[in-house]
Scaffold this motif. Structure first.
Motif, PDB file in Angstrom:
ATOM      1  N   PRO A 187      33.617 -57.668  38.717  1.00 45.65           N
ATOM      2  CA  PRO A 187      32.317 -58.462  38.337  1.00 45.65           C
ATOM      3  C   PRO A 187      31.477 -58.691  40.252  1.00 45.65           C
ATOM      4  O   PRO A 187      30.255 -58.499  40.116  1.00 45.65           O
ATOM      5  N   ALA A 188      32.226 -59.294  41.075  1.00 40.52           N
ATOM      6  CA  ALA A 188      32.008 -59.647  41.693  1.00 40.52           C
ATOM      7  C   ALA A 188      30.991 -58.122  42.570  1.00 40.52           C
ATOM      8  O   ALA A 188      29.604 -57.530  42.906  1.00 40.52           O
ATOM      9  N   LEU A 189      31.789 -56.487  42.572  1.00 41.59           N
ATOM     10  CA  LEU A 189      31.167 -55.489  42.699  1.00 41.59           C
ATOM     11  C   LEU A 189      29.977 -54.989  42.132  1.00 41.59           C
ATOM     12  O   LEU A 189      29.032 -54.005  42.245  1.00 41.59           O
ATOM     13  N   LEU A 190      30.115 -55.475  40.361  1.00 42.92           N
ATOM     14  CA  LEU A 190      29.083 -55.202  39.359  1.00 42.92           C
ATOM     15  C   LEU A 190      27.636 -55.984  39.590  1.00 42.92           C
ATOM     16  O   LEU A 190      26.718 -55.685  39.829  1.00 42.92           O
ATOM     17  N   TRP A 191      28.001 -56.523  40.290  1.00 43.15           N
ATOM     18  CA  TRP A 191      27.012 -58.062  40.861  1.00 43.15           C
ATOM     19  C   TRP A 191      26.698 -57.304  42.185  1.00 43.15           C
ATOM     20  O   TRP A 191      24.901 -56.990  42.581  1.00 43.15           O
ATOM     21  N   SER A 192      27.697 -56.950  42.917  1.00 41.62           N
ATOM     22  CA  SER A 192      26.809 -57.248  44.265  1.00 41.62           C
ATOM     23  C   SER A 192      25.799 -55.225  44.370  1.00 41.62           C
ATOM     24  O   SER A 192      25.823 -54.599  45.426  1.00 41.62           O
ATOM     25  N   THR A 193      25.868 -54.491  42.829  1.00 44.07           N
ATOM     26  CA  THR A 193      25.168 -53.240  43.517  1.00 44.07           C
ATOM     27  C   THR A 193      24.542 -53.363  41.662  1.00 44.07           C
ATOM     28  O   THR A 193      23.718 -52.397  41.276  1.00 44.07           O
ATOM     29  N   GLY A 194      24.016 -54.722  41.446  1.00 45.39           N
ATOM     30  CA  GLY A 194      22.763 -54.457  40.313  1.00 45.39           C
ATOM     31  C   GLY A 194      23.046 -54.041  39.110  1.00 45.39           C
ATOM     32  O   GLY A 194      22.068 -53.655  38.791  1.00 45.39           O
ATOM     33  N   ARG A 195      24.094 -53.981  39.167  1.00 50.18           N
ATOM     34  CA  ARG A 195      24.249 -54.011  36.959  1.00 50.18           C
ATOM     35  C   ARG A 195      25.042 -55.215  36.460  1.00 50.18           C
ATOM     36  O   ARG A 195      25.461 -55.502  35.235  1.00 50.18           O
ATOM     37  N   ALA A 196      25.493 -56.963  36.843  1.00 50.07           N
ATOM     38  CA  ALA A 196      26.032 -57.985  36.363  1.00 50.07           C
ATOM     39  C   ALA A 196      24.970 -58.787  36.682  1.00 50.07           C
ATOM     40  O   ALA A 196      25.014 -58.923  38.078  1.00 50.07           O
ATOM     41  N   ALA A 197      24.763 -60.060  36.410  1.00 50.63           N
ATOM     42  CA  ALA A 197      24.322 -61.371  36.741  1.00 50.63           C
ATOM     43  C   ALA A 197      26.212 -61.940  37.204  1.00 50.63           C
ATOM     44  O   ALA A 197      27.471 -61.934  35.922  1.00 50.63           O
ATOM     45  N   LEU A 198      25.981 -63.147  37.416  1.00 48.66           N
ATOM     46  CA  LEU A 198      27.028 -64.204  37.585  1.00 48.66           C
ATOM     47  C   LEU A 198      26.977 -65.470  37.932  1.00 48.66           C
ATOM     48  O   LEU A 198      25.835 -65.739  37.121  1.00 48.66           O
ATOM     49  N   THR A 205      17.751 -56.774  41.614  1.00 47.30           N
ATOM     50  CA  THR A 205      17.340 -55.910  41.619  1.00 47.30           C
ATOM     51  C   THR A 205      17.165 -54.575  42.786  1.00 47.30           C
ATOM     52  O   THR A 205      16.736 -53.679  42.458  1.00 47.30           O
ATOM     53  N   THR A 206      17.386 -55.118  44.242  1.00 48.12           N
ATOM     54  CA  THR A 206      17.641 -54.456  44.698  1.00 48.12           C
ATOM     55  C   THR A 206      19.274 -55.114  45.321  1.00 48.12           C
ATOM     56  O   THR A 206      19.086 -56.079  44.919  1.00 48.12           O
ATOM     57  N   TRP A 207      20.653 -53.464  46.286  1.00 52.25           N
ATOM     58  CA  TRP A 207      20.552 -53.814  47.058  1.00 52.25           C
ATOM     59  C   TRP A 207      21.318 -52.815  47.707  1.00 52.25           C
ATOM     60  O   TRP A 207      20.722 -51.329  47.373  1.00 52.25           O
ATOM     61  N   ARG A 208      22.499 -52.873  48.644  1.00 48.24           N
ATOM     62  CA  ARG A 208      22.392 -51.925  49.461  1.00 48.24           C
ATOM     63  C   ARG A 208      24.133 -52.172  49.935  1.00 48.24           C
ATOM     64  O   ARG A 208      24.744 -53.320  49.313  1.00 48.24           O
ATOM     65  N   TRP A 209      24.704 -51.084  50.798  1.00 42.55           N
ATOM     66  CA  TRP A 209      25.738 -51.411  51.210  1.00 42.55           C
ATOM     67  C   TRP A 209      25.924 -51.422  52.673  1.00 42.55           C
ATOM     68  O   TRP A 209      24.806 -50.925  53.392  1.00 42.55           O
ATOM     69  N   HIS A 210      27.317 -51.528  52.920  1.00 43.28           N
ATOM     70  CA  HIS A 210      26.337 -51.980  54.632  1.00 43.28           C
ATOM     71  C   HIS A 210      28.045 -50.140  55.236  1.00 43.28           C
ATOM     72  O   HIS A 210      29.348 -50.990  55.093  1.00 43.28           O
ATOM     73  N   GLY A 211      27.757 -49.122  55.732  1.00 46.78           N
ATOM     74  CA  GLY A 211      28.550 -48.586  55.466  1.00 46.78           C
ATOM     75  C   GLY A 211      29.648 -48.076  56.779  1.00 46.78           C
ATOM     76  O   GLY A 211      29.787 -47.766  57.464  1.00 46.78           O
ATOM     77  N   ALA A 212      28.409 -48.845  58.021  1.00 48.35           N
ATOM     78  CA  ALA A 212      29.106 -49.398  59.371  1.00 48.35           C
ATOM     79  C   ALA A 212      30.799 -49.034  59.405  1.00 48.35           C
ATOM     80  O   ALA A 212      31.032 -50.366  58.645  1.00 48.35           O
ATOM     81  N   PRO A 213      31.085 -48.126  60.870  1.00 54.00           N
ATOM     82  CA  PRO A 213      32.473 -48.976  60.868  1.00 54.00           C
ATOM     83  C   PRO A 213      32.605 -50.358  61.401  1.00 54.00           C
ATOM     84  O   PRO A 213      31.812 -50.947  61.762  1.00 54.00           O
TER      85      PRO A 213
END
Length: 219
Positions: A187-198, A205-213
């Protein structure tokens, strides 16, 4: 940040391989379904979404394949759209071969990313729009793409899909430092990628990940 069942350790090539196998095994259960149906909350069809996923995995593998990977842009493949509102891809599947052929393309693209993550030096860096990343970062990005787009397609095809908690937790730890603590990883991943509420957290409505090492010494 704390997640339920959070494991230690990096995201690996084996995680990418495992995610691909789980996704393909699930989607094979809908060979007779309507693959032109809309994929969950996306504007794309289920077929287009799997093509987009295969294209993501291919492009992630290719991004750090050159002797000197680019740090300011993508490897300049010619991405094209087959229809105005469809995804821009390099990779497309031969439609006449049906879902089995489409999933074979997905497996092949996933295997390319597995191989590159497994063999690339850990200090190599390459461009991504969400931050210059290392091989582990691209592995984590690939796993997220697999997990959430399989969710999209499974919704469109009427399939059940819930990936392993430990796999979700590893990519949350690697890419989503602001993911909600104390929430189960999927559920946390679905929320983090804008696919579900918690509870208490509206759908993003907007989201991003942080790919830096990761900083040196981060577990």
């Amino acid at each position: 940040m704390s997640h339920a069942h959070e494991p230690a350790g990096p995201v690996t090539a084996d995680d990418v391989r495992h995610a691909v196998r789980l996704a393909v095994a699930t989607l094979r259960g809908a060979a007779e379904a309507d693959w032109d149906a809309r994929a969950g909350s996306l504007e794309w069809s289920c077929w287009e979404t799997v093509e987009h996923l295969a294209d993501d995995l291919f492009s992630y593998a290719a991004q750090f394949a050159p002797e000197t990977p680019p740090l300011d842009d993508h490897v300049p493949f010619a991405w094209v759209r087959r229809k105005p509102d469809g995804p821009a891809n390099v990779i497309f599947a031969e439609r006449r071969l049906g879902p089995a052929g489409l999933l074979s393309v997905l497996e092949a693209s996933g295997a390319l990313l597995v191989a590159m993550v497994r063999t690339a030096p850990p200090d190599v860096r390459a461009f991504h729009v969400f931050g210059v990343a290392d091989p582990e970062g691209f592995a984590a990005m690939g796993v997220v793409e697999i997990l959430v787009h399989t969710h999209d397609v499974a919704e469109g095809l009427g399939l059940a899909w819930e990936p392993p908690a430990d796999l979700c937790a590893r990519v949350l730890t690697r890419l989503f430092p602001d993911a909600p603590a104390g929430t189960a990883p999927w559920p946390a991943l679905l929320w983090s990628t804008g696919r579900a509420a918690l509870p208490g957290r509206p759908r993003l409505t907007t989201w991003r990940w942080h790919g830096a090492p990761r900083p040196v010494g981060t577990p």
